[in-house]
Design a protein around this motif. Structure first.
Motif, PDB file in Angstrom:
ATOM      1  N   ALA A  68       0.875  -1.177   0.000  1.00  0.00           N
ATOM      2  CA  ALA A  68       0.000   0.000   0.000  1.00  0.00           C
ATOM      3  C   ALA A  68       0.908   1.221   0.000  1.00  0.00           C
ATOM      4  O   ALA A  68       1.873   1.293   0.769  1.00  0.00           O
ATOM      5  N   LEU A  69       0.617   2.160  -0.898  1.00  0.00           N
ATOM      6  CA  LEU A  69       1.441   3.358  -1.025  1.00  0.00           C
ATOM      7  C   LEU A  69       0.571   4.601  -0.955  1.00  0.00           C
ATOM      8  O   LEU A  69      -0.511   4.643  -1.528  1.00  0.00           O
ATOM      9  N   GLY A  70       1.059   5.598  -0.262  1.00  0.00           N
ATOM     10  CA  GLY A  70       0.453   6.921  -0.249  1.00  0.00           C
ATOM     11  C   GLY A  70       1.474   7.888  -0.801  1.00  0.00           C
ATOM     12  O   GLY A  70       2.645   7.846  -0.412  1.00  0.00           O
ATOM     13  N   HIS A  71       1.074   8.736  -1.740  1.00  0.00           N
ATOM     14  CA  HIS A  71       2.002   9.650  -2.400  1.00  0.00           C
ATOM     15  C   HIS A  71       1.543  11.093  -2.238  1.00  0.00           C
ATOM     16  O   HIS A  71       0.340  11.373  -2.178  1.00  0.00           O
ATOM     17  N   TYR A  72       2.503  12.002  -2.236  1.00  0.00           N
ATOM     18  CA  TYR A  72       2.253  13.435  -2.209  1.00  0.00           C
ATOM     19  C   TYR A  72       2.987  14.057  -3.395  1.00  0.00           C
ATOM     20  O   TYR A  72       4.215  13.899  -3.511  1.00  0.00           O
ATOM     21  N   ASN A  73       2.254  14.736  -4.280  1.00  0.00           N
ATOM     22  CA  ASN A  73       2.875  15.398  -5.424  1.00  0.00           C
ATOM     23  C   ASN A  73       3.553  16.685  -4.964  1.00  0.00           C
ATOM     24  O   ASN A  73       2.888  17.644  -4.590  1.00  0.00           O
ATOM     25  N   VAL A  74       4.876  16.689  -4.995  1.00  0.00           N
ATOM     26  CA  VAL A  74       5.667  17.832  -4.564  1.00  0.00           C
ATOM     27  C   VAL A  74       5.662  18.917  -5.630  1.00  0.00           C
ATOM     28  O   VAL A  74       5.565  20.099  -5.324  1.00  0.00           O
ATOM     29  N   LYS A  75       5.770  18.526  -6.891  1.00  0.00           N
ATOM     30  CA  LYS A  75       5.769  19.470  -8.010  1.00  0.00           C
ATOM     31  C   LYS A  75       4.917  18.885  -9.127  1.00  0.00           C
ATOM     32  O   LYS A  75       5.072  17.723  -9.494  1.00  0.00           O
ATOM     33  N   GLN A  76       4.019  19.714  -9.655  1.00  0.00           N
ATOM     34  CA  GLN A  76       3.143  19.274 -10.735  1.00  0.00           C
ATOM     35  C   GLN A  76       3.196  20.281 -11.867  1.00  0.00           C
ATOM     36  O   GLN A  76       3.094  21.482 -11.647  1.00  0.00           O
ATOM     37  N   THR A  77       3.402  19.772 -13.085  1.00  0.00           N
ATOM     38  CA  THR A  77       3.326  20.596 -14.283  1.00  0.00           C
ATOM     39  C   THR A  77       2.444  19.861 -15.285  1.00  0.00           C
ATOM     40  O   THR A  77       1.954  18.761 -15.020  1.00  0.00           O
ATOM     41  N   GLU A  78       2.281  20.467 -16.434  1.00  0.00           N
ATOM     42  CA  GLU A  78       1.498  19.828 -17.489  1.00  0.00           C
ATOM     43  C   GLU A  78       2.190  18.562 -18.002  1.00  0.00           C
ATOM     44  O   GLU A  78       1.541  17.608 -18.417  1.00  0.00           O
ATOM     45  N   TRP A  79       3.528  18.540 -17.945  1.00  0.00           N
ATOM     46  CA  TRP A  79       4.306  17.438 -18.514  1.00  0.00           C
ATOM     47  C   TRP A  79       4.737  16.371 -17.516  1.00  0.00           C
ATOM     48  O   TRP A  79       5.016  15.239 -17.900  1.00  0.00           O
ATOM     49  N   TYR A  80       4.832  16.723 -16.236  1.00  0.00           N
ATOM     50  CA  TYR A  80       5.306  15.735 -15.263  1.00  0.00           C
ATOM     51  C   TYR A  80       4.831  16.078 -13.855  1.00  0.00           C
ATOM     52  O   TYR A  80       4.457  17.204 -13.561  1.00  0.00           O
ATOM     53  N   ASN A  81       4.853  15.072 -12.990  1.00  0.00           N
ATOM     54  CA  ASN A  81       4.608  15.212 -11.553  1.00  0.00           C
ATOM     55  C   ASN A  81       5.774  14.572 -10.818  1.00  0.00           C
ATOM     56  O   ASN A  81       6.199  13.458 -11.168  1.00  0.00           O
ATOM     57  N   LEU A  82       6.285  15.241  -9.792  1.00  0.00           N
ATOM     58  CA  LEU A  82       7.283  14.658  -8.903  1.00  0.00           C
ATOM     59  C   LEU A  82       6.600  14.331  -7.583  1.00  0.00           C
ATOM     60  O   LEU A  82       5.920  15.186  -7.016  1.00  0.00           O
ATOM     61  N   GLY A  85       6.518   9.514  -1.137  1.00  0.00           N
ATOM     62  CA  GLY A  85       5.459   8.803  -0.432  1.00  0.00           C
ATOM     63  C   GLY A  85       5.955   7.882   0.661  1.00  0.00           C
ATOM     64  O   GLY A  85       7.117   7.923   1.068  1.00  0.00           O
ATOM     65  N   LEU A  86       5.035   7.049   1.101  1.00  0.00           N
ATOM     66  CA  LEU A  86       5.301   6.037   2.113  1.00  0.00           C
ATOM     67  C   LEU A  86       4.700   4.730   1.632  1.00  0.00           C
ATOM     68  O   LEU A  86       3.565   4.709   1.131  1.00  0.00           O
ATOM     69  N   MET A  87       5.464   3.641   1.762  1.00  0.00           N
ATOM     70  CA  MET A  87       5.027   2.325   1.318  1.00  0.00           C
ATOM     71  C   MET A  87       5.153   1.342   2.482  1.00  0.00           C
ATOM     72  O   MET A  87       6.164   1.337   3.180  1.00  0.00           O
ATOM     73  N   VAL A  88       4.099   0.560   2.705  1.00  0.00           N
ATOM     74  CA  VAL A  88       4.157  -0.573   3.624  1.00  0.00           C
ATOM     75  C   VAL A  88       3.658  -1.787   2.869  1.00  0.00           C
ATOM     76  O   VAL A  88       2.762  -1.678   2.030  1.00  0.00           O
TER      77      VAL A  88
END
Length: 145
Positions: A68-82, A85-88
């Motif tokens: 199970a993974l939870g992610h947070y988008n630190v940077k978002q553009t039209e072309w990419y997302n960075l 997250g945390l995975m267990v």
């Protein structure tokens, strides 16, 4: 950690991650070394998104598991997302795993942003051993437009 503790943590983590879903779902297939993963999650363009990955074994490498993974988008553009997250997770060859995935979703087709390519690195601990996993994969997000 005990297997039941890992499973409960993964389930609770997935529930909280998926509560942001508004019928937008992504499907992904990822490959890292000798292990493939199949993922299902919420919209990758939301600020916070979740995913459940099933580790898919093969004849040579028969490892099965779930993460199970939870992610947070630190940077978002039209072309990419960075994202970070945390995975267990749990597999049938370890007693649980925990990691911090860092990744990028690249959207190479300008008129079809639902399709993305995932590049991800995850430092993780499994069986008290530290390792680094690298994944490359394809994602498709089904959205109500």
């Amino acid at each position: 950690m005990k297997k039941s503790t890992i499973c409960i943590l993964a389930f609770v983590f997935a529930i909280f991650s998926f509560q942001e879903a508004e019928a937008q779902v992504h499907l992904g297939i990822y490959h890292g070394g000798v292990l493939s993963q199949i993922g299902v999650g919420t919209d990758v363009d939301k600020k916070i998104f979740g995913e459940v990955r099933f580790l898919a074994g093969d004849v040579v490498n028969y490892v099965l598991g779930v993460e199970a993974l939870g992610h947070y988008n630190v940077k978002q553009t039209e072309w990419y997302n960075l994202h970070i997250g945390l995975m267990v997770g749990y597999t049938d060859v370890d007693e649980g795993r925990i990691g911090l995935p860092l990744g990028m979703d690249f959207k190479p087709i300008s008129n079809h942003r639902q399709f993305s390519v995932l590049l991800e690195g995850t430092p993780l601990v499994a069986n008290s051993d530290f390792t680094l996993r690298a994944n490359i994969g394809l994602r498709y997000t089904f959205r109500k437009e």
